[in-house]
Design a protein around this motif. Structure first.
Motif, PDB file in Angstrom:
ATOM      1  N   THR A  83      30.075 -67.915 -76.757  1.00  0.00           N
ATOM      2  CA  THR A  83      29.286 -66.706 -76.147  1.00  0.00           C
ATOM      3  C   THR A  83      28.180 -67.330 -75.352  1.00  0.00           C
ATOM      4  O   THR A  83      27.856 -68.743 -75.081  1.00  0.00           O
ATOM      5  N   ASP A  84      27.256 -66.442 -74.737  1.00  0.00           N
ATOM      6  CA  ASP A  84      26.154 -66.682 -73.815  1.00  0.00           C
ATOM      7  C   ASP A  84      25.221 -67.714 -74.489  1.00  0.00           C
ATOM      8  O   ASP A  84      24.466 -68.786 -74.093  1.00  0.00           O
ATOM      9  N   THR A  85      24.866 -67.416 -75.893  1.00  0.00           N
ATOM     10  CA  THR A  85      23.944 -68.262 -76.559  1.00  0.00           C
ATOM     11  C   THR A  85      24.478 -69.198 -77.612  1.00  0.00           C
ATOM     12  O   THR A  85      23.675 -70.039 -78.155  1.00  0.00           O
ATOM     13  N   ASP A  86      25.866 -69.245 -77.822  1.00  0.00           N
ATOM     14  CA  ASP A  86      26.235 -70.215 -78.679  1.00  0.00           C
ATOM     15  C   ASP A  86      27.489 -70.938 -78.245  1.00  0.00           C
ATOM     16  O   ASP A  86      28.604 -70.176 -77.687  1.00  0.00           O
ATOM     17  N   PRO A  87      27.864 -72.088 -78.456  1.00  0.00           N
ATOM     18  CA  PRO A  87      28.881 -72.941 -78.001  1.00  0.00           C
ATOM     19  C   PRO A  87      30.206 -72.733 -78.742  1.00  0.00           C
ATOM     20  O   PRO A  87      29.832 -72.155 -79.981  1.00  0.00           O
ATOM     21  N   ALA A  88      31.277 -72.814 -78.286  1.00  0.00           N
ATOM     22  CA  ALA A  88      32.488 -72.557 -79.022  1.00  0.00           C
ATOM     23  C   ALA A  88      32.642 -73.669 -80.255  1.00  0.00           C
ATOM     24  O   ALA A  88      32.057 -74.714 -80.077  1.00  0.00           O
ATOM     25  N   GLY A  89      33.337 -73.110 -81.266  1.00  0.00           N
ATOM     26  CA  GLY A  89      33.562 -73.857 -82.412  1.00  0.00           C
ATOM     27  C   GLY A  89      34.355 -75.098 -81.956  1.00  0.00           C
ATOM     28  O   GLY A  89      35.067 -75.043 -81.047  1.00  0.00           O
ATOM     29  N   ARG A  90      34.561 -76.016 -83.097  1.00  0.00           N
ATOM     30  CA  ARG A  90      35.395 -77.120 -82.558  1.00  0.00           C
ATOM     31  C   ARG A  90      36.883 -76.908 -83.188  1.00  0.00           C
ATOM     32  O   ARG A  90      37.688 -77.871 -82.851  1.00  0.00           O
ATOM     33  N   TYR A  91      37.214 -75.670 -83.528  1.00  0.00           N
ATOM     34  CA  TYR A  91      38.650 -75.501 -84.030  1.00  0.00           C
ATOM     35  C   TYR A  91      39.147 -74.480 -82.968  1.00  0.00           C
ATOM     36  O   TYR A  91      38.338 -73.454 -82.388  1.00  0.00           O
ATOM     37  N   GLU A 141      33.741 -71.039 -93.457  1.00  0.00           N
ATOM     38  CA  GLU A 141      33.262 -72.210 -92.556  1.00  0.00           C
ATOM     39  C   GLU A 141      34.187 -72.420 -91.527  1.00  0.00           C
ATOM     40  O   GLU A 141      34.032 -72.651 -90.300  1.00  0.00           O
ATOM     41  N   SER A 142      35.524 -72.076 -91.830  1.00  0.00           N
ATOM     42  CA  SER A 142      36.651 -72.646 -90.745  1.00  0.00           C
ATOM     43  C   SER A 142      36.678 -71.300 -89.726  1.00  0.00           C
ATOM     44  O   SER A 142      36.816 -71.646 -88.389  1.00  0.00           O
ATOM     45  N   TRP A 143      36.215 -70.137 -89.926  1.00  0.00           N
ATOM     46  CA  TRP A 143      36.249 -69.056 -89.185  1.00  0.00           C
ATOM     47  C   TRP A 143      34.873 -69.264 -88.182  1.00  0.00           C
ATOM     48  O   TRP A 143      35.063 -69.157 -87.230  1.00  0.00           O
ATOM     49  N   HIS A 144      33.918 -69.795 -88.733  1.00  0.00           N
ATOM     50  CA  HIS A 144      32.719 -70.113 -87.938  1.00  0.00           C
ATOM     51  C   HIS A 144      33.170 -71.548 -86.901  1.00  0.00           C
ATOM     52  O   HIS A 144      32.492 -71.318 -85.820  1.00  0.00           O
ATOM     53  N   HIS A 145      33.753 -72.337 -87.402  1.00  0.00           N
ATOM     54  CA  HIS A 145      34.209 -73.458 -86.651  1.00  0.00           C
ATOM     55  C   HIS A 145      35.126 -73.200 -85.621  1.00  0.00           C
ATOM     56  O   HIS A 145      35.256 -73.894 -84.595  1.00  0.00           O
TER      57      HIS A 145
END
Length: 697
Positions: free
Chosen positions: A315-323, A306-310
């Motif tokens: 990327t071009d298709t995915d915004p950056a996580g909140r951490y 979960e933290s790794w994903h956050h």
């Protein structure tokens, strides 16, 4: 003039008194003040929650007066109350239950007279001593870069650092910057388990006590006496303690000047409470940081997925996580990570426990006066005692589990309900006297190693010393500290243990770690099992070669004995490639729509019969179906838990899933009222609970 005030008291959510109770007071009382109030025939501690002086008086209702206000205590801050309120709502408990459980037991139990007597006893003020700044090691280039990013950004931060990379030094320097910058600032440092507290406490005291005094740091964990916990809580509440170091309960510490939160080993499942309000201390730490504008550092060599994903980059298709992810890949002193060796147990003789190559490697390490760790995550001598004639096994009469054979005291002990019985002289079923252990635990490994290495001597000619650290060997107070001190002093050559020895310890002379029988988690029905296994093995491997001079002289090693040595998990472990493992696991979870790409809750029910527990859950499912369809919440059928009977109580569970956290929370809030009503119609149900974001399914 009488003032109505709202007070939260310790009442469970299912009691029907989940909200604030209204009392009267002759004087205005500030929100956050602690008061003693009557409830029925009892007098309880309560927290004043909000200002109700403007509420209209309801004719015919006479409010009971509060008994007293606890003098000498500043009110609990609005941020603290907001944290408690959020935790109660998110984890589906009553506010009073969470608020009062977060306070020290002794504070709840003291009467007004006892509290006043305590106030009159003047606390000893430490005599001033000469303060000085301790010697601080030079930061590595990676540490300096990470600290610069922490100073420049607001976070939260995921500090992804290999074992031995110096994450603790980053915590210390970040704390130093905060404490130096503000003379009132406070810092919260969290560890997952009590056994990690002494080592980290020593590091923080060594760094900060010379400058700010011994009283600048207090600990909070379940190992404290009631009096100690109260004293430490008060020191944090009044600002005398500038650093609080504790386990998950410390997330609720009253710290009015909190500016930095550190969650060490953030991946550890011990941060999730398993009774009462089933909160995640790690997740609440992140929320508290946002609430109080305090920076939050989550540190781990194997972050939770979960933290790794956050913390994912954009990327071009995915915004950056909140951490913000911070990386420290190198060990301090340029020490090497251990070489991972896999042993194919399919090619070993039948019933081999330690392969011949592993034993040879152990002898080499002992000859060089180095230390060895042997990891087996199963305590006791053997998990089962069985009869070879009639197939009798040591089942627990009260649980759907086996009693574990403990050879040292010749007992069969259930690790779930505690039922203990002496080992029978013969099979209770057929009378056969040839009953034998099945499987292996840490006790048996300790004994077996002593037999296999009986001819081995230390370099000074003395006998080999083998020790064991697990929940059994460290049951007595102070025993864990004593055994760890022996390991650190070099008095122990081989340390056998469970996961207790794999987390966070800085064993300077360990150069070889062996993991035995880790295959069970590879094919578990729990989708989190591979993540936990990889984390455990990576953490265990990290105990080897922490002294750079020793790892450079002779390569340190991690040996894994497995019947599936080519499994992708072990391939990633061999490369010390956590990112590759995490990315593969996240890909699989995305395809299966599992967390962190969906959100889950479990409803658990306990009853005298399995049928009664499942009937209650099935009725709850039927009652919530209409709302669930509207909220796009999937409710799965009720099933028995993996260990369905504990202490003669049958247990069942029901899983809920949704792609929206907000929608799931909205559904649970509406549904809970129906569950309370259903409980009244299902008299055989003993208790039920909602577990939001469960870690074990």
């Amino acid at each position: 003039m009488s003032h109505p005030i709202s007070v939260m008291v310790h009442t469970p959510a299912h009691s029907g008194l989940g909200g604030a109770l209204t009392y009267s007071s002759d004087i205005p009382v500030d929100p956050g003040a602690l008061v003693r109030v009557p409830l029925g025939s009892r007098e309880l501690l309560g927290v004043v929650w909000d200002d109700t002086t403007q509420e209209e008086h309801v004719p015919g209702i006479v409010l009971r007066p509060i008994a007293c206000v606890l003098e000498g205590l500043a009110p609990l801050s609005p941020h603290w109350r907001q944290l408690v309120q959020f935790a109660a709502h998110y984890y589906q408990r009553s506010i009073g239950e969470v608020a009062l459980a977060a306070l020290p037991n002794q504070l709840r139990e003291l009467s007004a007279e006892q509290w006043n007597r305590r106030l009159k006893r003047k606390a000893k003020v430490p005599s001033p001593s000469e303060r000085h700044t301790p010697d601080i090691p030079v930061a590595t280039q990676e540490q300096a870069q990470v600290l610069g990013q922490i100073a420049a950004h607001k976070g939260p931060f995921l500090l992804f650092g290999n074992t031995g990379s110096g994450k603790t030094e980053v915590y210390l320097r970040a704390a130093q910057d905060v404490l130096t910058g503000d003379p009132r600032a406070q810092i919260l440092v969290m560890v997952p388990e009590i056994n990690l507290t002494p080592q980290l406490e020593a590091r923080f005291r060594e760094r900060f006590a010379p400058q700010w005094g011994e009283q600048c740091l207090v600990t909070m964990h379940s190992g404290l006496t009631p009096a100690q916990r109260l004293n430490h809580w008060l020191a944090a509440h009044n600002g005398q303690a500038r650093i609080v170091l504790g386990t998950r309960m410390a997330v609720f510490a009253s710290m009015p000047q909190l500016q930095l939160i550190v969650v060490d080993e953030e991946h550890d499942p011990s941060y999730k409470q398993q009774e009462g309000a089933r909160y995640s201390a790690r997740d609440l730490a992140v929320y508290r940081g946002q609430l109080e504008h305090a920076k939050v550092i989550l540190g781990s060599a194997t972050p939770s997925l979960e933290s790794w994903h956050h913390s994912r980059p954009a990327t071009d298709t995915d915004p950056a996580g909140r951490y913000l992810r911070l990386h420290m890949p190198s060990r301090v002193g340029q020490g090497a990570l251990p070489l991972v060796r896999r042993v194919d147990m399919n090619r070993q003789p039948y019933k081999t426990v330690f392969s011949s190559h592993l034993l040879d490697a152990m002898r080499e390490r002992i000859a060089r006066n180095e230390q060895i760790l042997v990891l087996l995550n199963r305590r006791g001598y053997a998990p089962v005692l069985h009869c070879t004639d009639c197939s009798w096994k040591s089942e627990c009469p009260h649980c759907s589990a086996y009693r574990v054979f403990h050879k040292l005291d010749r007992t069969l002990r259930c690790h779930h309900c505690g039922y203990t019985q002496a080992v029978p002289r013969a099979c209770p079923s057929c009378g056969n006297q040839d009953i034998s252990p099945l499987g292996r635990g840490t006790e048996q490994l300790e004994e077996h190693l002593g037999e296999l290495l009986a001819d081995v001597r230390r370099p000074d000619g003395t006998a080999l010393r083998i020790a064991r650290i697990d929940a059994d060997s460290t049951r007595l107070k102070g025993e864990l500290e004593r055994q760890l001190a022996e390991v650190h002093s070099g008095a122990i050559d081989i340390l056998v243990g469970t996961q207790m020895i794999a987390k966070g310890h800085d064993f300077r002379r360990v150069t070889l770690v062996a993991a035995l029988n880790p295959d069970g988690a590879l094919f578990s029905s729990d989708f989190r099992a591979p993540e936990r296994l990889f984390s455990l093995l990576m953490q265990a491997a990290g105990r080897a070669g922490r002294d750079a001079s020793m790892s450079l002289a002779h390569a340190c090693e991690m040996w894994v004995q497995s019947f599936h040595p080519q499994h992708p998990l072990f391939e990633a472990l061999k490369q010390h490639d956590y990112p590759a493992f995490a990315d593969q696991q996240l890909k699989e979870r995305l395809e299966a729509n599992l967390p962190p790409f969906s959100f889950q809750a479990l409803v658990r029910a306990e009853a005298r019969s399995q049928q009664a527990a499942q009937d209650f859950l099935s009725a709850a499912r039927d009652a919530g179906t209409a709302w669930a369809d509207d909220a796009l919440v999937d409710i799965y059928p009720a099933v028995p838990m993996s260990i369905q009977r504990v202490a003669n109580i049958e247990r069942a569970q029901m899983l809920l899933e949704c792609t929206s956290r907000k929608a799931l929370q909205g559904f649970l809030s509406h549904w809970q009222a129906q569950l309370h009503t259903l409980r009244g119609h299902h008299k055989q149900v003993i208790r039920w609970a909602i577990d939001v974001d469960p870690l074990a399914i």
